[in-house]
Scaffold this motif. Structure first.
Motif, PDB file in Angstrom:
ATOM      1  N   PRO A  41       0.937  -1.295  -0.069  1.00  0.00           N
ATOM      2  CA  PRO A  41       0.120   0.070  -0.080  1.00  0.00           C
ATOM      3  C   PRO A  41       0.894   1.151   0.167  1.00  0.00           C
ATOM      4  O   PRO A  41       1.738   1.392   0.797  1.00  0.00           O
ATOM      5  CB  PRO A  41      -0.715  -0.251   1.366  1.00  0.00           C
ATOM      6  N   GLN A  42       0.526   1.985  -0.807  1.00  0.00           N
ATOM      7  CA  GLN A  42       1.298   3.337  -1.025  1.00  0.00           C
ATOM      8  C   GLN A  42       1.128   4.309   0.070  1.00  0.00           C
ATOM      9  O   GLN A  42      -0.186   4.370   0.575  1.00  0.00           O
ATOM     10  CB  GLN A  42       1.070   4.253  -2.426  1.00  0.00           C
ATOM     11  N   GLY A  43       1.890   4.937   0.547  1.00  0.00           N
ATOM     12  CA  GLY A  43       1.777   6.041   1.723  1.00  0.00           C
ATOM     13  C   GLY A  43       1.895   5.438   3.106  1.00  0.00           C
ATOM     14  O   GLY A  43       1.781   6.177   4.066  1.00  0.00           O
ATOM     15  N   TYR A  44       2.331   4.131   3.000  1.00  0.00           N
ATOM     16  CA  TYR A  44       2.504   3.479   4.473  1.00  0.00           C
ATOM     17  C   TYR A  44       3.849   3.133   4.605  1.00  0.00           C
ATOM     18  O   TYR A  44       4.685   3.010   3.606  1.00  0.00           O
ATOM     19  CB  TYR A  44       1.812   2.021   4.637  1.00  0.00           C
ATOM     20  N   ASP A  45       4.380   3.126   5.758  1.00  0.00           N
ATOM     21  CA  ASP A  45       5.847   2.888   6.159  1.00  0.00           C
ATOM     22  C   ASP A  45       5.877   1.414   5.918  1.00  0.00           C
ATOM     23  O   ASP A  45       4.934   0.638   5.895  1.00  0.00           O
ATOM     24  CB  ASP A  45       6.243   3.022   7.605  1.00  0.00           C
ATOM     25  N   ARG A  46       7.112   0.893   5.786  1.00  0.00           N
ATOM     26  CA  ARG A  46       7.137  -0.643   5.544  1.00  0.00           C
ATOM     27  C   ARG A  46       6.935  -1.440   7.091  1.00  0.00           C
ATOM     28  O   ARG A  46       7.687  -1.819   7.571  1.00  0.00           O
ATOM     29  CB  ARG A  46       8.456  -0.965   5.272  1.00  0.00           C
ATOM     30  N   LYS A  47       5.646  -1.430   7.639  1.00  0.00           N
ATOM     31  CA  LYS A  47       5.388  -1.967   8.858  1.00  0.00           C
ATOM     32  C   LYS A  47       4.125  -2.565   8.541  1.00  0.00           C
ATOM     33  O   LYS A  47       3.367  -2.597   7.610  1.00  0.00           O
ATOM     34  CB  LYS A  47       5.236  -0.882  10.013  1.00  0.00           C
ATOM     35  N   ASP A  48       3.681  -3.516   9.375  1.00  0.00           N
ATOM     36  CA  ASP A  48       2.586  -4.232   9.249  1.00  0.00           C
ATOM     37  C   ASP A  48       1.255  -3.463   9.576  1.00  0.00           C
ATOM     38  O   ASP A  48       1.536  -2.553   9.936  1.00  0.00           O
ATOM     39  CB  ASP A  48       2.365  -5.418  10.600  1.00  0.00           C
ATOM     40  N   ILE A  49       0.257  -3.888   8.664  1.00  0.00           N
ATOM     41  CA  ILE A  49      -0.878  -3.145   8.736  1.00  0.00           C
ATOM     42  C   ILE A  49      -2.229  -3.883   9.225  1.00  0.00           C
ATOM     43  O   ILE A  49      -2.140  -4.963   8.871  1.00  0.00           O
ATOM     44  CB  ILE A  49      -1.127  -2.680   7.393  1.00  0.00           C
ATOM     45  N   ALA A  50      -2.703  -3.714  10.466  1.00  0.00           N
ATOM     46  CA  ALA A  50      -3.829  -4.203  11.119  1.00  0.00           C
ATOM     47  C   ALA A  50      -4.845  -3.711  10.760  1.00  0.00           C
ATOM     48  O   ALA A  50      -5.181  -2.397  10.570  1.00  0.00           O
ATOM     49  CB  ALA A  50      -3.686  -4.182  12.516  1.00  0.00           C
ATOM     50  N   LEU A  51      -6.063  -4.532  10.189  1.00  0.00           N
ATOM     51  CA  LEU A  51      -7.343  -4.220   9.740  1.00  0.00           C
ATOM     52  C   LEU A  51      -8.239  -5.276  10.226  1.00  0.00           C
ATOM     53  O   LEU A  51      -8.074  -6.264  10.755  1.00  0.00           O
ATOM     54  CB  LEU A  51      -7.466  -4.394   8.171  1.00  0.00           C
ATOM     55  N   THR A  52      -9.564  -4.567  10.709  1.00  0.00           N
ATOM     56  CA  THR A  52     -10.672  -5.163  10.981  1.00  0.00           C
ATOM     57  C   THR A  52     -11.776  -5.305   9.668  1.00  0.00           C
ATOM     58  O   THR A  52     -11.777  -4.100   9.312  1.00  0.00           O
ATOM     59  CB  THR A  52     -11.405  -4.477  12.299  1.00  0.00           C
ATOM     60  N   ILE A  53     -12.128  -6.301   9.334  1.00  0.00           N
ATOM     61  CA  ILE A  53     -12.935  -6.429   7.883  1.00  0.00           C
ATOM     62  C   ILE A  53     -13.976  -7.218   8.184  1.00  0.00           C
ATOM     63  O   ILE A  53     -14.089  -8.198   8.766  1.00  0.00           O
ATOM     64  CB  ILE A  53     -11.962  -7.138   7.033  1.00  0.00           C
TER      65      ILE A  53
END
Length: 86
Positions: free
Chosen positions: A67-79
Motif C-alpha cells: 500500500p502506497q503511503g504507508y511505512d514498511r510496517k505491518d498493517i492491522a485491519l478489521t474487516i
C-alpha cells in the motif's frame, strides 16, 4: 485490499440452500511484504460455513500489494464480510 478479498469471496452452496446469512468480522494483519501475518475470526456470522468461506477469501486474496503511503510496517485491519442472499 478490500476489492481483492471481495473478488475471492464465495457463498457456500449449503449455506445458500439453507438461507444462511450473516456478517463475519475478521482481524487481518498484513506484513510489509504483503503476506498475511495474522488472520483471526473476531465475530462469527453464526454459521461456520460462512466463517470459513470468509477466512478462505482472505487467504486466496494474498499476497497483498504494497500500500502506497504507508511505512514498511505491518498493517492491522478489521474487516466485516457480509453474506446476504437478497
Amino acid at each position: 485490499m478490500r476489492s481483492r478479498i471481495e473478488h475471492q469471496k464465495y457463498y457456500p452452496r449449503m449455506a445458500k440452500r439453507l438461507s444462511h446469512e450473516g456478517v463475519v468480522h475478521l482481524k487481518l494483519v498484513i506484513a510489509a511484504n504483503g503476506s498475511i501475518a495474522e488472520l483471526k475470526l473476531l465475530m462469527s456470522s453464526g454459521y461456520s460455513s460462512l466463517d470459513n468461506a470468509a477466512l478462505e477469501a482472505v487467504k486466496k486474496a494474498a499476497p497483498f500489494p504494497d500500500p502506497q503511503g504507508y511505512d514498511r510496517k505491518d498493517i492491522a485491519l478489521t474487516i466485516p464480510l457480509s453474506y446476504s442472499l437478497y
